[in-house]
Design an enzyme around this catalytic site. Structure first.
Site, short mmCIF file in Angstrom:
data_model
loop_
_atom_site.label_atom_id
_atom_site.label_comp_id
_atom_site.label_asym_id
_atom_site.label_seq_id
_atom_site.Cartn_x
_atom_site.Cartn_y
_atom_site.Cartn_z
N HIS A 1 3.20 -2.22 4.04
CA HIS A 1 3.14 -0.78 3.77
C HIS A 1 4.53 -0.28 3.42
O HIS A 1 5.49 -0.54 4.14
CB HIS A 1 2.57 -0.03 4.98
CG HIS A 1 1.10 -0.23 5.15
ND1 HIS A 1 0.57 -1.34 5.77
CD2 HIS A 1 0.04 0.52 4.76
CE1 HIS A 1 -0.75 -1.26 5.77
NE2 HIS A 1 -1.10 -0.14 5.15
N ASP B 1 0.85 -1.18 0.00
CA ASP B 1 0.00 0.00 0.00
C ASP B 1 0.90 1.24 0.00
O ASP B 1 1.77 1.39 0.86
CB ASP B 1 -0.90 0.02 1.23
CG ASP B 1 -2.12 -0.89 1.07
OD1 ASP B 1 -2.19 -1.59 0.06
OD2 ASP B 1 -2.98 -0.90 1.99
#
Length: 263
Positions: free
Chosen positions: A224, A75
């Site tokens: 992430h 992400d």
């Protein structure tokens, strides 16, 4: 002033990241969560209350659990200085990945987007402004997704965008239906940990241990890109997974039928 604005944006995005192991149904709205894998056993979403909706709309939670395959997803809400190093590692190890990007990322990091596509990675949709899509209209959902797709196409030439990661991991039957009608497969995850807090990084070994403890056949791994720990642990995770017989695959090799009915 610019640094202050970036810090403020970072704080906002961090506050809205999904909690990987909890689900909270509220009037048909869900936060994606799952029972984590331990000792190679398969994770499960049978207790969270939303499995029928995931199945109904063909959303991705697991790959083929009969094969030792892994799907690496990142992400990218904003850039924290680590994505280039992540791309270096993926290139060195010859591993495909998908990067889910926001409108902010598209505007601020065109060169990194170009590099992702040039090096064979997929770019997925994480919405333009990272809203809770269960609180906005169907038209607004379309606007959010179209804006990212069109902007990415202008920067990279990538005309198609098939995968969506719902902002904050929040979804409903309606949001999955609307995005599916727009041509998207919603991509959730079956391996994750609390990695997005940039002020609470715990070191390379911690990241390595968290990911490796959850590996299982058909795993969709969520990381992430803002995490220093992830960046430093990535090469070791790839090497260790391969030693266990795992192979890294692109989501395009997964197909649409991805959530086994028994989990």
């Amino acid at each position: 002033m610019k640094r202050f604005a970036m810090l403020l944006l970072s704080a906002v995005l961090l506050l809205v990241q999904p909690i990987a192991s909890s689900a909270a149904p509220n009037g048909g709205t869900y936060h994606f969560g799952f029972k984590k894998s331990k000792n190679g056993q398969l994770p499960s979403i049978t207790e969270e209350g939303f499995k029928p909706i995931i199945d109904k709309h063909g959303a991705v939670f697991l790959g083929d659990t009969t094969k030792k395959e892994l799907y690496l997803t990142f992400d990218n809400g904003y850039e924290n200085g680590f994505t280039a190093r992540i791309l270096d590692t993926l290139k060195e190890k010859k591993v495909p990945a998908i990067f889910f990007v926001t409108g902010h990322y598209v505007k601020e990091q065109p060169e990194l987007l170009k590099r992702m596509v040039q090096e064979g990675h997929l770019i997925g949709n994480h919405s333009w402004s990272h809203p809770d899509m269960t609180t906005v209209s169907d038209a607004k959902i379309k606007e959010e997704l179209d804006s990212v797709k069109e902007a990415v196409a202008k920067v990279t030439g990538q005309q198609e965008m098939a995968y969506l990661r719902p902002p904050r991991g929040i979804f409903s039957d309606r949001t999955l239906a609307v995005s599916k009608k727009l041509g998207y497969t919603n991509v959730f995850w079956s391996v994750a940990y609390r990695d997005w807090e940039t002020n609470a990084q715990r070191g390379r070994q911690y990241a390595f241990d968290q990911v490796m403890a959850q590996l299982h056949p058909g795993a969709v791994i969520l990381l992430h890109s803002v995490s220093k720990d992830n960046t430093e642990a990535l090469a070791g995770i790839i090497d260790a997974a391969r030693k266990q017989g795992y192979e890294f695959k692109s989501l395009d090799q997964l197909g649409k039928a991805s959530t086994p009915k028994s989990n």
